[in-house]
Enzyme design. Structure first.
Site, PDB file in Angstrom:
ATOM      1  N   SER A  54       9.205  -4.749   2.119  1.00  0.00           N
ATOM      2  CA  SER A  54       8.358  -3.818   1.397  1.00  0.00           C
ATOM      3  C   SER A  54       7.303  -4.674   0.721  1.00  0.00           C
ATOM      4  O   SER A  54       7.610  -5.469  -0.171  1.00  0.00           O
ATOM      5  CB  SER A  54       9.170  -3.027   0.357  1.00  0.00           C
ATOM      6  N   SER A  55       6.083  -4.571   1.181  1.00  0.00           N
ATOM      7  CA  SER A  55       5.042  -5.480   0.710  1.00  0.00           C
ATOM      8  C   SER A  55       4.703  -5.218  -0.748  1.00  0.00           C
ATOM      9  O   SER A  55       5.000  -4.161  -1.309  1.00  0.00           O
ATOM     10  CB  SER A  55       3.784  -5.325   1.570  1.00  0.00           C
ATOM     11  N   MET A  56       4.067  -6.199  -1.358  1.00  0.00           N
ATOM     12  CA  MET A  56       3.662  -6.111  -2.765  1.00  0.00           C
ATOM     13  C   MET A  56       2.781  -4.870  -2.962  1.00  0.00           C
ATOM     14  O   MET A  56       1.743  -4.728  -2.303  1.00  0.00           O
ATOM     15  CB  MET A  56       2.900  -7.380  -3.122  1.00  0.00           C
TER      16      MET A  56
END
Length: 350
Positions: A54-56
């Site tokens: 889950s990307s920033m």
């Protein structure tokens, strides 16, 4: 899951064992690793390579801003992951307007279940994101949350004229990429870079670098230098050359020195070695910097003189006013990929 707490060591968080810590991590502005080693790794320890995440959030929503998506637009979302980006796009565009593609069946299945539970219903597809999804084309927008080394022609062909492709793009020179915003016209996509980012790479475009020993052999040759390498010195100092991973210099060097990887070693006994490996042959170079020294020792071997190429690229970058990412652009079409500085007409193959 595991999250990177602002550059610290990766911390494993288990929802069942510590739900408060899990929710705190989920709500944080940090990237969260949700899979290691393409799903082969299990347990709470880190694996070898993080392969889904889950990307920033701040990075993802900056990409969504670049995408300039509007209600009713048709969007291809490449790299479903947890499904968060597909959910945000569905909220904006409407149900069945978003097609999200994920190569890993397990990751896709879990994301689809989460999206359904949250009340969002994009088209969830298992497949190679590099091929897009022709069944729901054409798209007004294509968004990739995976790093690219080549923009797939399928994406251009599946995008409406005037549509946008937004993706992290870079070279194998370093891991760091930059966001590119491409406008599609007449079978070609062209646009400028926005800012540096780093994403997990599209699986079909990952780098598999041979081991160090495949490049550097032991022993000395009559020509001088270890393993047949030529020895010289450079006047470029460590403070000039060693820059942060996301710097414009490293990005520019990757554009100007094709098929090359740079590896910066840790400082040891007051010296820092920087290695360069060719990707089309076994050429290599090594520069050893010492803090405060006016010169650095160079060794290089193989068909290419990689340090000579890197030094020439460094001089080019300095001579053009040390341009940042936003002065560079990318054009992709039938002739392949071309990068440029300031003017698309003045381009070259990366």
């Amino acid at each position: 899951m595991a999250f990177d707490a602002g550059g610290q060591d990766v911390v494993a968080v288990d929802k069942a064992g510590d739900p408060d810590a899990w929710y705190a991590a989920a709500d944080s502005d940090f990237p969260i690793v949700t899979q290691w080693d393409d799903g082969e790794h299990t347990g709470s320890a880190s694996g070898r390579v993080s392969t889904s995440s889950s990307s920033m959030p701040s990075v993802v929503y900056a990409l969504l801003r670049d995408l300039a998506v509007d209600e009713g637009m048709s969007v291809l979302d490449v790299g479903t992951g947890t499904g968060e980006t597909a959910g945000a796009l569905t909220h904006r565009c409407g149900d069945r307007k978003v097609t999200t593609v994920e190569v890993d069946p397990s990751v896709s299945r879990h994301a689809g279940a989460r999206l359904d539970a949250a009340g969002w219903h994009p088209r969830v597809v298992v497949g190679d994101g590099a091929k897009g999804h022709a069944g729901n084309a054409p798209y007004d927008r294509v968004l990739a949350t995976v790093g690219l080394r080549e923009v797939p022609g399928a994406w251009i062909g599946q995008t409406r004229p005037g549509g946008l492709i937004v993706a992290p793009w870079g070279t194998h020179y370093t891991h760091a990429d930059a966001v590119v915003r491409l406008v599609v016209r007449n079978g070609t996509a062209s646009g400028r870079f926005a800012r540096p980012v780093e994403f997990m790479k599209l699986r079909t475009q990952r780098l598999s670098l041979p081991p160090h020993g495949a490049y550097v052999t032991t022993g000395r040759s009559a020509g001088g230098g270890d393993g047949g390498a030529d020895a010289s010195v450079t006047g470029i100092t460590e403070s000039e050359f060693i820059t942060p991973p996301y710097s414009a210099l490293r990005f520019a060097l990757g554009l100007r020195v094709p098929n090359c990887v740079q590896v910066v070693a840790n400082r040891r006994d007051g010296a820092r070695a920087v290695w360069f490996y060719g990707l089309t042959d076994r050429s290599w170079a090594c520069v050893v910097f010492r803090a405060g020294a006016a010169e650095a020792r160079v060794r290089q071997a193989g068909e290419r003189r990689l340090w000579d190429e890197v030094e020439a690229a460094y001089r080019w970058w300095v001579g053009h006013g040390r341009p940042d990412h936003t002065r560079f652009g990318l054009t992709v079409g039938p002739a392949g990929q071309r990068v440029w500085l300031d003017d698309p007409a003045d381009c070259w193959a990366p």
